[in-house]
Design a protein around this motif. Structure first.
Motif, short mmCIF file in Angstrom:
data_model
loop_
_atom_site.label_atom_id
_atom_site.label_comp_id
_atom_site.label_asym_id
_atom_site.label_seq_id
_atom_site.Cartn_x
_atom_site.Cartn_y
_atom_site.Cartn_z
N PHE A 66 0.65 -0.02 2.21
CA PHE A 66 -0.28 0.42 1.15
C PHE A 66 0.27 1.68 0.49
O PHE A 66 0.87 2.53 1.14
CB PHE A 66 -1.69 0.63 1.70
CG PHE A 66 -1.80 1.62 2.84
CD1 PHE A 66 -1.54 1.23 4.15
CD2 PHE A 66 -2.20 2.92 2.61
CE1 PHE A 66 -1.65 2.14 5.20
CE2 PHE A 66 -2.33 3.84 3.66
CZ PHE A 66 -2.05 3.44 4.95
N GLU A 103 2.41 -3.62 -1.34
CA GLU A 103 1.00 -4.03 -1.23
C GLU A 103 0.82 -5.36 -0.51
O GLU A 103 -0.27 -5.66 -0.04
CB GLU A 103 0.38 -4.14 -2.62
CG GLU A 103 0.42 -2.81 -3.35
CD GLU A 103 -0.53 -2.76 -4.53
OE1 GLU A 103 -1.47 -3.56 -4.58
OE2 GLU A 103 -0.30 -1.90 -5.40
N HIS A 123 -8.63 3.31 -2.04
CA HIS A 123 -7.84 2.20 -1.48
C HIS A 123 -7.41 2.51 -0.04
O HIS A 123 -7.44 1.63 0.83
CB HIS A 123 -6.62 1.94 -2.37
CG HIS A 123 -5.79 0.79 -1.91
ND1 HIS A 123 -6.29 -0.48 -1.77
CD2 HIS A 123 -4.49 0.71 -1.52
CE1 HIS A 123 -5.33 -1.29 -1.32
NE2 HIS A 123 -4.25 -0.59 -1.16
#
Ligand code: ZN
Ligand code: ZN
Length: 255
Positions: A115, A102, A148
């Motif tokens: 990610f 991350e 996300h």
């Protein structure tokens, strides 16, 4: 910044991203010999690579990583979970750089944003790349599109996105039911319509390139992937690139 593919699909994947004198390979599912040939097609020698970034431990992504890393003394960036799943012997990789999946990090001229993605691997990630000015997003091997993922890919100038299958072709394929469920499930692979839906959720105005990748040879057709993405973008099908298992795709420059 520019990018190209050495080949894409269930029989092997590798993407190259280049900015200034930094050249990174994202995955290498090809043997060292095959990877070198494919690189030379793009005018690059393996000696000119800066690093390898790994997304997850499946063979179509890591098959050639160890041999290439050892031979050319390349650092390999990957999550702890991917390292443990692919190379349980900790010392296997000559120069292992663990990332947390991350936190952004830099390799030379490239700013890399990893990610997490939903896929049936230990700790899978995908990446975006920035040269400080433009941004390339890469998304394959993801069973679904999370909020996300949309957020991370919102402002890209170039996008490589998985179009693994057409749901109808997958439904009627000769694959066993358990495999069809795995591919179409939330931890499997993105269908054409899922990739198209992603495009409708991001800022499309500065997209200079959209390339469909990781197409299934059995359960998809290049024109179906291109049509789904073109409809989402309101562009012609020939504007959409489609990565090929053998040929990948040639260099694309982000201006
Ligand atoms: Zn894959
Ligand atoms: Zn995979």
């Amino acid at each position: 910044m520019r990018f190209a593919s050495l080949g894409s699909g269930s029989r092997g994947n590798a993407l190259i991203v280049d900015a200034g004198d930094t050249r990174v390979l994202v995955d290498c599912g090809f043997s060292q010999r095959s990877a070198s040939l494919r690189l030379s097609r793009l005018g690059v020698s393996a000696d000119e690579l800066t690093a390898i970034l790994v997304t997850h431990e499946h063979g179509d992504h890591v098959g050639g990583v160890l041999a290439l890393a050892r031979r050319h003394r390349l650092p390999v960036y990957l999550t702890h979970g991917t390292r443990a799943a692919a190379w349980p012997r900790e010392a296997a990789l000559p120069d292992c750089r663990l990332i947390d999946g991350e936190t952004p990090f830099s390799i030379g001229a490239l700013e890399v944003q990893p990610f997490p993605v939903p896929h049936d691997a230990r700790q899978p990630v995908q990446y975006t790349f920035s040269d400080g000015c433009r941004r390339l997003g890469v998304l394959t091997d993801s069973g679904s599109v999370t909020a996300h993922i949309v957020d991370v890919l919102r402002d890209c100038d170039g996008l490589v996105v998985e179009c693994n299958h057409d749901p109808e072709l997958l439904g009627s394929s000769r694959y066993p039911a358990v495999l069809r469920r795995r591919i179409g499930g939330n931890l499997g692979h993105l269908a054409n319509d899922q990739a198209a839906a992603l495009l409708t959720q991001i800022d499309r105005h500065h997209l200079q390139h959209v390339v469909a990748a990781h197409l299934s040879a059995e359960n998809n057709r290049p024109h179906l992937a291109a049509r789904a993405l073109a409809e989402a973008l309101g562009c012609t099908e020939d504007w959409i690139g489609v990565a090929d298992q053998e040929g990948g795709f040639a260099w694309r420059q982000i201006l």
